[in-house]
Enzyme design. Sequence first.
Site, PDB file in Angstrom:
ATOM      1  CE  LYS A 107     -39.230  28.744   5.460  1.00 52.62           C
ATOM      2  NZ  LYS A 107     -39.785  27.940   4.368  1.00 52.62           N
TER       3      LYS A 107
HETATM    4  C1  LIG Z   1     -40.395  26.774   4.320  1.00 53.30           C
HETATM    5  C2  LIG Z   1     -41.243  26.470   3.152  1.00 53.30           C
HETATM    6  C3  LIG Z   1     -42.321  25.583   3.237  1.00 53.30           C
HETATM    7  C4  LIG Z   1     -42.628  24.809   4.482  1.00 53.30           C
HETATM    8  O1  LIG Z   1     -43.046  25.638   5.534  1.00 53.30           O
HETATM    9  P1  LIG Z   1     -43.002  25.092   7.032  1.00 53.30           P
HETATM   10  O2  LIG Z   1     -43.343  26.261   7.870  1.00 53.30           O
HETATM   11  O3  LIG Z   1     -41.594  24.607   7.249  1.00 53.30           O
HETATM   12  O4  LIG Z   1     -43.980  23.984   7.122  1.00 53.30           O
HETATM   13  C5  LIG Z   1     -43.105  25.421   2.116  1.00 53.30           C
HETATM   14  N1  LIG Z   1     -42.835  26.069   0.968  1.00 53.30           N
HETATM   15  C6  LIG Z   1     -41.812  26.921   0.851  1.00 53.30           C
HETATM   16  C7  LIG Z   1     -41.558  27.585  -0.443  1.00 53.30           C
HETATM   17  C8  LIG Z   1     -40.976  27.159   1.938  1.00 53.30           C
HETATM   18  O5  LIG Z   1     -39.951  28.020   1.817  1.00 53.30           O
END
Ligand SMILES: *Cc1c(COP(=O)(O)O)cnc(C)c1O
Length: 466
Positions: free
Chosen positions: A112
């Site tokens: 993120k």
């Molecule tokens: C947010 C997240 C996901 C999922 O990603 P999306 O964009 O919501 O599909 C997978 N793994 C981790 C560690 C995340 O923080």
Amino acid sequence: MRYISTRGSARALDFEGATLAGLASDGGLYVPERWPEFSRDQIAAMEGLSYAETAVHVLRPFVGDALSEEDLRGLCEAAYGRFSHAAVTPLKQLDHRHWLLELFHGPTLAFKDVALQLLGLLFEKFLAQHDTHLTVIGATSGDTGSAAIDALAGREKVDIFMLHPKGRVSEVQRRQMTTVLAPNVHNIAIEGNFDDAQRLVKSIFGDAQFADRFHLSAVNSINWARLAAQIVYYFYAAVRLGAPHRPVAFSVPTGNFGDVFAGYAAAKMGLPVAKLIVATNVNDILHRALSEGDYSVGELVPTAAPSMDIQVSSNFERLLFDLYDRDGDQMASLMRQFDAERHIAIPEATRDKIGALFTSTRIDADAMALAMRKAAEHAGEIIDPHTAIGFAAAMETQLDPHIPVVTLATAHPAKFREAVERATGQRPLLPQRVAGLFEREERYETLPAELQAIEGFVAERAQARA
Ligand SMILES: *Cc1c(COP(=O)(O)O)cnc(C)c1O
């Protein structure tokens, strides 16, 4: 570049408008009016570029006139300069055809950060040009919250309210949010699950009066700028593995369908993506939707990969929009039906349009643990539960053996160290950049999963700071 809503009736906005708005006023999500396309030569020219420079190339058509190229470059260099690895998103080889794309070298140890570090700077840049104060409200299953808070803490003209499901995020995740004591950061623990938190946020945005009064904005992956920033690493990785001359497949641990939608966008833009593997855990609405056309909400099951414990994947609407020929009116009625019945059936003919690009797999707890052990035994790599779901799906999917398969490594293993230790017997160490996390003071408010309670709290805090 202009951005239109998936539900057809909100005003089209430019990149700045779409970034600051987050969600469209008709409840839809902003998407680019058309997909920019890169020629093979343009993709080949990305060979050897730094991550920040690749970002400038990939993002320029999306940004349009909203920023000068020089400003965009400055923001990309600042955002990616905060990463602890000079390659920003390094590739690691697991065997002759499997690779990891490590997306967790940012300040809060999950992918993120790649989008949110840039988004924080975009907010600041755009707000500096206006006399507006922004109230960011978001729901998090753990990683978005910490990344958004790190990106926005202490920034002028922005307050951030972050809802997390009480007791359902890991301790590291919680502390990364609640130990940030900047006065513009407001953490809320919701008595409910992530879908409750996400629904509340949607309701707050749906309250037009409230949204106007407090200038609400979103940092969840419904914000287009976030997805745009994630397209960059698909190009960066594929070019290093031989694109545009060689196709590359990606396996993506998926929750809200944001990360994998960025891969779809990359394919639309001309990157030779052989396959996008949508890897889900037992919360498998996306697997059911893609394999059988059954997009229906099931019972939420907590797992060791909490960032994927999601039943309603907001960004799936963006894919449906393309599948239904970008017909906003039809999307609006389809999503109304989904809200009422918690179910839509996607006809096979509609699914066929993306069948060549997408495949999906549901990975249970045993397969996840096995993938962690395999990565450790075969390559000495300790991977986190989310990444393990992606790697397990990558190993299960039948593909041309000459095609490299890149699993997106979405979190640092230390963020989920209990689960990692259980599977591998090894306890990953917290990196230096988050040292001291367990000694710091925490601050958060616990509230029931009720709209009035949340709006009341936001209004009180936002007014106190106005
Ligand atoms: C947010 C997240 C996901 C999922 O990603 P999306 O964009 O919501 O599909 C997978 N793994 C981790 C560690 C995340 O923080």
